[in-house]
Design an enzyme around this catalytic site. Structure first.
Site, PDB file in Angstrom:
ATOM      1  N   GLU A  64       0.704  -1.172  -0.053  1.00  0.00           N
ATOM      2  CA  GLU A  64      -0.048  -0.076  -0.130  1.00  0.00           C
ATOM      3  C   GLU A  64       0.972   1.195   0.031  1.00  0.00           C
ATOM      4  O   GLU A  64       2.004   1.068   0.338  1.00  0.00           O
ATOM      5  CB  GLU A  64      -1.013   0.121   1.214  1.00  0.00           C
ATOM      6  N   LYS A 126      -5.924  10.208   1.018  1.00  0.00           N
ATOM      7  CA  LYS A 126      -5.884   9.031   1.437  1.00  0.00           C
ATOM      8  C   LYS A 126      -7.043   8.273   0.648  1.00  0.00           C
ATOM      9  O   LYS A 126      -8.367   8.794   0.723  1.00  0.00           O
ATOM     10  CB  LYS A 126      -6.225   9.173   2.877  1.00  0.00           C
ATOM     11  N   VAL A 146      -5.812  -0.026   2.860  1.00  0.00           N
ATOM     12  CA  VAL A 146      -5.960  -1.517   2.497  1.00  0.00           C
ATOM     13  C   VAL A 146      -7.039  -2.169   1.435  1.00  0.00           C
ATOM     14  O   VAL A 146      -6.691  -2.866   0.463  1.00  0.00           O
ATOM     15  CB  VAL A 146      -5.992  -2.267   4.104  1.00  0.00           C
ATOM     16  N   ASP A 178     -18.984   2.878  13.166  1.00  0.00           N
ATOM     17  CA  ASP A 178     -17.646   3.212  12.416  1.00  0.00           C
ATOM     18  C   ASP A 178     -16.680   1.915  12.176  1.00  0.00           C
ATOM     19  O   ASP A 178     -16.058   1.452  13.119  1.00  0.00           O
ATOM     20  CB  ASP A 178     -16.711   4.155  13.419  1.00  0.00           C
ATOM     21  N   SER A 180     -14.312  -0.128   9.450  1.00  0.00           N
ATOM     22  CA  SER A 180     -13.239   0.175   8.401  1.00  0.00           C
ATOM     23  C   SER A 180     -13.700  -0.673   6.966  1.00  0.00           C
ATOM     24  O   SER A 180     -14.133  -1.867   7.119  1.00  0.00           O
ATOM     25  CB  SER A 180     -11.972  -0.301   8.607  1.00  0.00           C
ATOM     26  N   LYS A 199      -5.186  -2.985  14.206  1.00  0.00           N
ATOM     27  CA  LYS A 199      -4.501  -1.852  15.018  1.00  0.00           C
ATOM     28  C   LYS A 199      -4.938  -1.812  16.352  1.00  0.00           C
ATOM     29  O   LYS A 199      -6.238  -1.959  16.743  1.00  0.00           O
ATOM     30  CB  LYS A 199      -4.609  -0.677  14.312  1.00  0.00           C
TER      31      LYS A 199
END
Length: 356
Positions: A64, A126, A146, A178, A180, A199
């Protein structure tokens, strides 16, 4: 398009990079049309090195670009990017860093393009899957997350992707929803993602539950516990364990043969010598999370804010740990890519012999 590579008759133009450093020869990028059931509005520029490796069934590792533009400052980001690519090459695979440059998705960057990305930093947008169309249509510059990296890797036939850590369900996600897009991408894109787990700023147990809902194969590498990015422990048992690149390759091959059309997450613990500082970093994460809440920082701005604050609060040790785990993932990912390439070549040779 499964794991297959776009055939040469889809080549529809070529372009040369603006300039090259002495360390890397001038390399041509060819724009290939994305194979899909629907017509593609744009091409993807694939470097000659990556194209040749894919055409020969060689080992290729997608990388990435957000970690370069948004993950660390210049020139540390450029140095790290070059070292990660070198690790991939030293272990028998070809690195393919992915980014959108002037509206054109690129798979495989040359040294000048990497430098441009590193110097520009957060001037590059981003870019997750949802942002791809807008960045391309506007002729913009995008650093792929990702989800976007998986999307482009799959489109050109790269089955393995190395990153630092994936996104997940944010803490209090049951209230904010929320979650990802990394997780939904893993649910629908058959690419194996090599990361240091999830993470540690996220809700790991809910993330694993969501991955199960999405039908994603999750395996921990040489451990029974799912790693938590900066630390090798999370308190969550991994759904399954793999102990070698060859085992990982067999899972990737089975996923392909079964046409599951979902991704695979292979979680690699951070090297032991860097995990020792995990408790200090975790304490800093808790403080940064409170600061983000107080400042009402939400969405995709949370992760950069927290990582930056943690870096400050830990005197830079979190950045060094981050770099160490990315390099370790690159080493493991390259070995998995080589094992998968070897497995596919053996299968092809058996098919040829049986046909004779």
């Amino acid at each position: 398009m499964g794991f297959g590579y776009a055939p040469s008759n889809l080549l529809c133009g070529s372009r040369r990079s603006e300039s090259q450093s002495p360390e890397q020869p001038v390399e041509e990028s060819r724009t290939i049309a994305v194979m899909s059931t629907a017509p593609s509005p744009v091409g993807v520029a694939v470097s000659a090195e990556v194209e040749a490796a894919l055409a020969s069934g060689g080992a290729v590792v997608a990388l990435e670009s957000t970690i370069i533009s948004h993950g660390m400052p210049y020139p540390k980001n450029l140095q790290t990017a070059m070292e990660v690519e070198a690790i991939v090459r030293e272990n028998g695979a070809v690195p393919a860093t992915i980014a959108i440059l002037d509206g054109v998705p690129h798979v495989g960057l040359n040294s000048e393009q990497l430098k441009r990305l590193a110097i520009s930093g957060t001037q590059f947008q981003k870019t997750a899957r949802r942002d791809i169309a807008q960045v391309v249509a506007s002729g913009g510059n995008g650093a792929t997350t990702v989800s976007a990296t998986m999307f482009f890797a799959h489109k050109v036939g790269i089955p393995i992707f190395v990153t630092g850590g994936i996104g997940g369900v944010h803490r209090h996600g049951e209230k904010t929803m929320d979650i990802s897009s990394d997780l939904t991408e893993l649910g629908k894109t058959p690419v194996a993602v090599i990361s240091a787990g999830v993470k540690s700023i996220l809700d790991i147990s809910r993330t694993l539950e969501y991955l199960e809902t999405q039908g994603v194969t999750v395996a921990a590498y040489q451990t029974n516990e799912f790693p938590a990015f900066f630390t090798d422990t999370s308190g969550c048992k991994a759904p399954c364990r793999v102990d070698s690149p060859e085992e990982c390759a067999k899972i990737i091959e089975a996923n392909k043969n079964m046409h599951l059309e979902s991704g695979i997450l292979i979680a690699v613990p951070i090297p032991k010598q860097h995990a020792a500082s995990g408790n200090i970093i975790e304490s800093a994460i808790q403080q940064a999370l409170k600061e983000a809440d107080d400042k009402k920082i939400t969405g995709n701005a949370i992760t950069p804010f927290i990582l930056d604050r943690v870096k400050v609060l830990t005197g830079g040790s979190s950045l060094e740990a981050n770099i160490a785990l990315v390099k370790n993932n690159a080493l493991t990912g390259a070995r998995i890519a080589v094992a998968f390439s070897d497995l596919r070549k053996r299968a092809t040779n058996r098919s040829v012999r049986s046909a004779l």
